[in-house]
Write a protein that holds these residues in place. Structure first.
Motif, PDB file in Angstrom:
ATOM      1  N   TRP A   1       0.839  -1.186   0.000  1.00 21.00           N
ATOM      2  CA  TRP A   1       0.000   0.000   0.000  1.00 21.00           C
ATOM      3  C   TRP A   1       0.876   1.239   0.000  1.00 21.00           C
ATOM      4  O   TRP A   1       2.065   1.185   0.369  1.00 21.00           O
ATOM      5  N   ASP A   2       0.286   2.319  -0.452  1.00 17.87           N
ATOM      6  CA  ASP A   2       0.970   3.601  -0.417  1.00 17.87           C
ATOM      7  C   ASP A   2      -0.001   4.562   0.257  1.00 17.87           C
ATOM      8  O   ASP A   2      -1.114   4.771  -0.251  1.00 17.87           O
ATOM      9  N   ASN A   3       0.386   5.106   1.398  1.00 19.22           N
ATOM     10  CA  ASN A   3      -0.539   5.973   2.128  1.00 19.22           C
ATOM     11  C   ASN A   3      -0.917   7.225   1.360  1.00 19.22           C
ATOM     12  O   ASN A   3      -1.899   7.887   1.702  1.00 19.22           O
ATOM     13  N   GLY A   4      -0.170   7.507   0.300  1.00 19.42           N
ATOM     14  CA  GLY A   4      -0.544   8.595  -0.605  1.00 19.42           C
ATOM     15  C   GLY A   4      -1.909   8.356  -1.252  1.00 19.42           C
ATOM     16  O   GLY A   4      -2.577   9.308  -1.688  1.00 19.42           O
ATOM     17  N   PHE A   5      -2.338   7.092  -1.310  1.00 17.72           N
ATOM     18  CA  PHE A   5      -3.657   6.768  -1.869  1.00 17.72           C
ATOM     19  C   PHE A   5      -4.779   6.972  -0.843  1.00 17.72           C
ATOM     20  O   PHE A   5      -5.941   6.757  -1.177  1.00 17.72           O
ATOM     21  N   GLY A   6      -4.423   7.299   0.394  1.00 16.76           N
ATOM     22  CA  GLY A   6      -5.448   7.461   1.435  1.00 16.76           C
ATOM     23  C   GLY A   6      -5.875   6.115   1.981  1.00 16.76           C
ATOM     24  O   GLY A   6      -5.066   5.196   2.065  1.00 16.76           O
ATOM     25  N   SER A   7      -7.184   6.007   2.349  1.00 13.21           N
ATOM     26  CA  SER A   7      -7.657   4.733   2.897  1.00 13.21           C
ATOM     27  C   SER A   7      -8.800   4.199   2.044  1.00 13.21           C
ATOM     28  O   SER A   7      -9.344   4.898   1.198  1.00 13.21           O
ATOM     29  N   ARG A   8      -9.134   2.921   2.250  1.00 16.11           N
ATOM     30  CA  ARG A   8     -10.213   2.264   1.507  1.00 16.11           C
ATOM     31  C   ARG A   8     -10.987   1.378   2.477  1.00 16.11           C
ATOM     32  O   ARG A   8     -10.381   0.769   3.367  1.00 16.11           O
ATOM     33  N   ASP A   9     -12.300   1.246   2.275  1.00 11.51           N
ATOM     34  CA  ASP A   9     -13.098   0.391   3.143  1.00 11.51           C
ATOM     35  C   ASP A   9     -12.612  -1.060   3.138  1.00 11.51           C
ATOM     36  O   ASP A   9     -12.625  -1.725   4.172  1.00 11.51           O
ATOM     37  N   VAL A  10     -12.204  -1.549   1.980  1.00 13.99           N
ATOM     38  CA  VAL A  10     -11.789  -2.958   1.889  1.00 13.99           C
ATOM     39  C   VAL A  10     -10.428  -3.214   2.532  1.00 13.99           C
ATOM     40  O   VAL A  10     -10.050  -4.355   2.772  1.00 13.99           O
ATOM     41  N   LEU A  11      -9.713  -2.137   2.803  1.00 19.28           N
ATOM     42  CA  LEU A  11      -8.356  -2.262   3.342  1.00 19.28           C
ATOM     43  C   LEU A  11      -8.408  -2.314   4.864  1.00 19.28           C
ATOM     44  O   LEU A  11      -8.420  -1.280   5.528  1.00 19.28           O
ATOM     45  N   LYS A  12      -8.444  -3.526   5.417  1.00 20.65           N
ATOM     46  CA  LYS A  12      -8.577  -3.688   6.866  1.00 20.65           C
ATOM     47  C   LYS A  12      -7.242  -3.555   7.584  1.00 20.65           C
ATOM     48  O   LYS A  12      -7.198  -3.233   8.757  1.00 20.65           O
ATOM     49  N   ARG A  13      -6.165  -3.908   6.908  1.00 23.83           N
ATOM     50  CA  ARG A  13      -4.841  -3.806   7.528  1.00 23.83           C
ATOM     51  C   ARG A  13      -3.852  -3.287   6.489  1.00 23.83           C
ATOM     52  O   ARG A  13      -3.978  -3.587   5.308  1.00 23.83           O
ATOM     53  N   ARG A  14      -2.905  -2.507   6.963  1.00 27.29           N
ATOM     54  CA  ARG A  14      -1.818  -2.046   6.081  1.00 27.29           C
ATOM     55  C   ARG A  14      -0.549  -2.696   6.590  1.00 27.29           C
ATOM     56  O   ARG A  14      -0.055  -2.339   7.645  1.00 27.29           O
ATOM     57  N   ARG A  15      -0.038  -3.633   5.827  1.00 25.58           N
ATOM     58  CA  ARG A  15       1.060  -4.456   6.324  1.00 25.58           C
ATOM     59  C   ARG A  15       2.429  -3.982   5.849  1.00 25.58           C
ATOM     60  O   ARG A  15       3.430  -4.170   6.551  1.00 25.58           O
ATOM     61  N   PHE A  16       2.458  -3.411   4.636  1.00 33.03           N
ATOM     62  CA  PHE A  16       3.735  -3.070   4.009  1.00 33.03           C
ATOM     63  C   PHE A  16       3.475  -1.828   3.172  1.00 33.03           C
ATOM     64  O   PHE A  16       2.717  -1.890   2.199  1.00 33.03           O
ATOM     65  N   VAL A  17       4.029  -0.712   3.568  1.00 31.05           N
ATOM     66  CA  VAL A  17       3.677   0.550   2.912  1.00 31.05           C
ATOM     67  C   VAL A  17       4.927   1.268   2.390  1.00 31.05           C
ATOM     68  O   VAL A  17       6.030   1.109   2.919  1.00 31.05           O
ATOM     69  N   ALA A  18       4.715   2.045   1.351  1.00 29.03           N
ATOM     70  CA  ALA A  18       5.810   2.792   0.730  1.00 29.03           C
ATOM     71  C   ALA A  18       6.322   3.869   1.676  1.00 29.03           C
ATOM     72  O   ALA A  18       5.547   4.520   2.374  1.00 29.03           O
ATOM     73  N   VAL A  19       7.631   4.045   1.698  1.00 30.06           N
ATOM     74  CA  VAL A  19       8.257   5.163   2.404  1.00 30.06           C
ATOM     75  C   VAL A  19       8.323   6.310   1.389  1.00 30.06           C
ATOM     76  O   VAL A  19       8.859   6.134   0.299  1.00 30.06           O
ATOM     77  N   PRO A  20       7.750   7.463   1.727  1.00 31.49           N
ATOM     78  CA  PRO A  20       7.766   8.568   0.758  1.00 31.49           C
ATOM     79  C   PRO A  20       9.207   8.917   0.368  1.00 31.49           C
ATOM     80  O   PRO A  20      10.096   8.901   1.205  1.00 31.49           O
ATOM     81  N   LYS A  21       9.414   9.176  -0.932  1.00 34.51           N
ATOM     82  CA  LYS A  21      10.761   9.536  -1.375  1.00 34.51           C
ATOM     83  C   LYS A  21      10.701  10.633  -2.440  1.00 34.51           C
ATOM     84  O   LYS A  21       9.710  10.758  -3.147  1.00 34.51           O
ATOM     85  N   ASN A  22      11.779  11.389  -2.500  1.00 35.68           N
ATOM     86  CA  ASN A  22      11.928  12.370  -3.568  1.00 35.68           C
ATOM     87  C   ASN A  22      12.594  11.652  -4.741  1.00 35.68           C
ATOM     88  O   ASN A  22      13.788  11.374  -4.726  1.00 35.68           O
ATOM     89  N   HIS A  23      11.785  11.315  -5.750  1.00 30.22           N
ATOM     90  CA  HIS A  23      12.266  10.472  -6.851  1.00 30.22           C
ATOM     91  C   HIS A  23      13.533  11.026  -7.507  1.00 30.22           C
ATOM     92  O   HIS A  23      14.485  10.295  -7.746  1.00 30.22           O
ATOM     93  N   ASN A  24      13.531  12.307  -7.797  1.00 29.82           N
ATOM     94  CA  ASN A  24      14.677  12.901  -8.478  1.00 29.82           C
ATOM     95  C   ASN A  24      15.944  12.827  -7.659  1.00 29.82           C
ATOM     96  O   ASN A  24      17.004  12.456  -8.144  1.00 29.82           O
TER      97      ASN A  24
END
Ligand SMILES: CC(=O)N[C@H]1[C@@H](OP(=O)(O)OP(=O)(O)OC[C@H]2O[C@@H](n3ccc(=O)[nH]c3=O)[C@H](O)[C@@H]2O)O[C@H](CO)[C@H](O)[C@@H]1O
Ligand SMILES: [Mn+2]
Length: 284
Positions: A257-280
């Motif tokens: 998951w990426d918390n940048g997407f916010g939350s979703r009803d079907v998403l009961k648990r967030r197990r592994f999420v993106a660490v925000p990064k400056n791509h450039n």
């Protein structure tokens, strides 16, 4: 062991697809009992290899990645962390308990970030044959710019598994960003495809991961000779592989998951999420 009896007439989840048309489970919270699974896997006594690449500046992600994995990844089971890097001196030494170890694998780096990402297939393939096959039963291959925030256990294990991409799990085929140019080995026709799988999370037995990575690497090399590179790099070739070699298990968006997407009803648990990064900044 005490647990609630499965109820044939009342499926635990009716809000999501929990089974593919080829009868592979799609793993969502509520669809499995981890105690039953742990008992089964402890009986067998499995060893799991978690592969991660930290090339060039991506070494900054290793500390959080390993520390959070120690809290949440395959707790109670044997784990080898395989950290592929071109900068072994920049990999932090992290003390690990018995049964868990970190192996640093010194590998070359490539100039373009796309190539760094794609070459993972070749390196996982080569080390699978030379080393992993003698040391672990299953491999889990993930991105490093991530952190564990909830349990990821043996419920993910299977012969060969892929993970739903968090950006496309509800999308129609036409919106999947598969490679659409017939000239590419990653080409998928408009009217084919099951899911859009993420490049950053797949795995299976060492033998199955060998087959998958060998296919993807060879397809990439053929494309390179023809001066074409699939639109989403390794992810495109992975999607091609899974179209014709269906995964035996599919991980839901809980596992990526990426918390940048916010939350979703079907998403009961967030197990592994993106660490925000400056791509450039991080890729150059
Ligand atoms: C979560 C997920 O599904 N991510 C996929 C997505 O991009 P991402 O935007 O998540 O790609 P990314 O920048 O994380 O690169 C993929 C991975 O390659 C490694 N790396 C990359 C560059 C570098 O300089 N050093 C380095 O070590 C690192 O392990 C990183 O996690 O699409 C990519 C292809 O375009 C890959 O398929 C990724 O797996
Ligand atoms: Mn990433």
């Amino acid at each position: 062991m005490l647990y609630v009896k499965p109820d044939t007439l009342h499926p635990p989840r009716v809000d999501v697809l929990a089974m593919t048309p080829w009868l592979a489970p799609i793993v969502w919270s509520g669809t499995y009992n981890i105690d039953i699974l742990n008992a089964q896997y402890h009986q067998i006594g499995i060893r799991v290899g978690l592969t991660v690449f930290a090339i060039k500046k991506y070494t900054v992600f290793v500390k959080t990645f390993i520390e959070t994995a120690e809290k949440f990844f395959m707790v109670g089971h044997k784990v080898n962390y395989y950290v592929f890097t071109d900068r072994p001196d920049d990999i932090p030494k992290i003390a690990l308990p018995e049964g868990r170890q970190m192996v640093i694998l010194n590998v070359p780096s490539y100039q373009r970030w796309q190539e760094v990402s794609m070459r993972r297939m070749e390196m996982i393939r080569d080390f699978s044959q030379q080393r992993f096959i003698n040391e672990v039963d299953y491999l889990v291959c993930v991105d490093v710019d991530m952190q564990f925030t909830d349990d990821v256990g043996v419920e993910i294990l299977s012969e060969v598994f892929g993970t739903l991409h968090p950006g496309f799990y509800g999308a129609s085929r036409q919106h999947f960003t598969y490679e659409r140019r017939p000239q590419s080995q990653a080409y998928i026709p408009q009217d084919e495809g099951d899911f859009y799988y993420a490049g950053g999370y797949f795995g299976g037995t060492v033998q199955e991961v060998y087959k998958l990575t060998d296919f993807c690497h060879k397809a990439m090399m053929t494309d390179k000779q023809n001066n074409i590179e699939a639109v989403w790099h390794d992810e495109s070739y992975l999607n091609k592989y899974f179209l014709y070699h269906k995964p035996t298990k599919v991980l839901s968006i809980e596992y990526l998951w990426d918390n940048g997407f916010g939350s979703r009803d079907v998403l009961k648990r967030r197990r592994f999420v993106a660490v925000p990064k400056n791509h450039n900044a991080i890729r150059n």
